[in-house]
Structures are given as C-alpha cells and as structure tokens.
Design a protein around this motif. Sequence first.
Motif, short mmCIF file in Angstrom:
data_model
loop_
_atom_site.label_atom_id
_atom_site.label_comp_id
_atom_site.label_asym_id
_atom_site.label_seq_id
_atom_site.Cartn_x
_atom_site.Cartn_y
_atom_site.Cartn_z
N GLU A 10 -25.91 0.51 5.97
CA GLU A 10 -26.55 1.76 5.80
C GLU A 10 -25.90 2.14 7.18
O GLU A 10 -25.41 3.33 6.75
CB GLU A 10 -28.01 1.92 4.89
N LYS A 11 -25.61 1.28 7.59
CA LYS A 11 -25.22 1.66 8.97
C LYS A 11 -23.39 2.10 9.18
O LYS A 11 -23.00 2.84 9.79
CB LYS A 11 -25.29 0.26 9.88
N GLN A 14 -21.14 6.04 7.97
CA GLN A 14 -20.81 6.71 9.26
C GLN A 14 -19.24 6.75 8.82
O GLN A 14 -18.73 7.19 9.18
CB GLN A 14 -21.71 6.37 10.52
N TYR A 15 -18.52 5.79 8.37
CA TYR A 15 -17.24 4.98 8.81
C TYR A 15 -16.63 5.93 7.98
O TYR A 15 -15.14 5.87 7.36
CB TYR A 15 -16.55 3.38 9.42
N ASP A 17 -14.36 7.68 5.65
CA ASP A 17 -13.35 8.80 5.30
C ASP A 17 -13.74 9.81 4.09
O ASP A 17 -13.09 9.70 3.61
CB ASP A 17 -12.42 8.46 5.47
#
Length: 251
Positions: A10-11, A14-15, A17
Amino acid sequence: MNKLTLADYEKAIQYIDKTGCGIVYPLSIAEMVQNGDIFTSKHSVLFWHYSGFAFIYGDYNEHFLNSVYKLFLSDNCETSRRFILFVKDEKVKEFFLNKDSIILEKRYFFEYKKSFLSNNRVLPANLKICEINNDLFDKIQGNVTPLFSWCHSTEFLKYGKGYCIVDRENVAAWAFTAAISSDEIDIGVETKSEYRYLGLGTIIAEKMIQYCFQQHKRPVWACHSNNIASQRLANKIGFEKVTECYTIRKS
C-alpha cells in the motif's frame, strides 16, 4: 533493488504517476487485487504485474534502470515470466534502446467518454451470454484470456468478472476484467476466429462496460499500436484514444 513484502504494498501507491502509461495495472498490484511484485530502490519503484506488464515510477536514475535491465531484460536474466516495460519518458526509452536484444513497440490507451450505453445489440440466434464460471474459465482458449491476467480461476472469480458468448459447448467470444483497481477496469476482449464479423466482440464488450457502470468504475481499454481490429472495436463502442506509450521487451 529490494522486493517489497505484501504488508508494504500500500505504501507504494504514492509513487504511481497518473500521467504515465495507465494506472490500473500497478494499482491492481498495490491494492492486492491481482498478483504482482513491487521492487524499490531509494525513491524508485517498479511494479510487475502477473500478466508481465511492468511500470517504473519515482526519481529513478541510471543505476536503477541498469538494475531493471540486468534483472529482467538482458539475455542473462533468470526470470521465466515475461517482462514488458511501459515507458513514457524519452530518455528512458533511449537508455534501453542502447542495450542489447531490446524490442521497442507502442501501446495505445483509450477511455470511455460516454456515461451510458447507446445501443442494445441483438445476439444472433442460438447463441447465449453466460457469466464466466470455473468451467468456462478453463474452456477459454486464445491470446487474450483471463489466464493472461489471473493466475487461477479462484482468484478471478473472487475479484474479477467476465462474460462469454456460448455456441452450444463452444466459447465463441469473451470479455473480462484484465486489470481491476478501486477506480478502473481494463477490459480484455477476444473473439475466436471462426466467429468473427458477427458483431460478437461488440456485444460482449458492451456487457463488460455495463458491469463497469454497475461497479461505479471507469472502463479503460488498451492495445498494441498494430492491433487495428482492437482499435476499431474500441472506437465503435465509444472509447477514445487518450494517450500512448512505448513498450520495451526482450527480443
């Protein structure tokens, strides 16, 4: 490059695009709906879907790109699973083209711009639409099938969806969730050669679009730049091309 454990998937969201080469495949991994691997190196991330589609994000440098090449694209790589890297960045494209045994191709991406289905098409006589179940999952044979994106029927029937047009005991055409995230569904479609030019692809694809609406998810579509039949079908049922990207694979 380090491989993430499922607890950390899940982390990596954020990457991703959103201006890149579509997001439904990497999201399907990070949201743990479909199988895939995630690798990280400092501020760079690689998503590798079960289908073989791969995506890189973040502040990647030449060292990271070299690691991707050695692990997945070089003649000496040890992976047996296919690896097709989606690339938007021209500099990344040139980096890999300077390596040995690399094939560069293009992929087109489409979005469904309408908020409704405009046609209620009639299925030819003696044919019927069936939801894909365990038995039909195993019967579907072709190039674009649920097995392309899902490792087994149990996973597909739990998280995915699909429909077939059946002629007696034969599966004539099918459409299914090739990738699925919290917001989008990528539709996979194929018609067996002996059943083409009957409009079956249109009928079964629109059945999947209807399902997308029911799930409050955006239907998306993608295909190889040389797949004219897929592009025509996409346009026919209401999809519009929105972007394109390169794909990098081993020769």
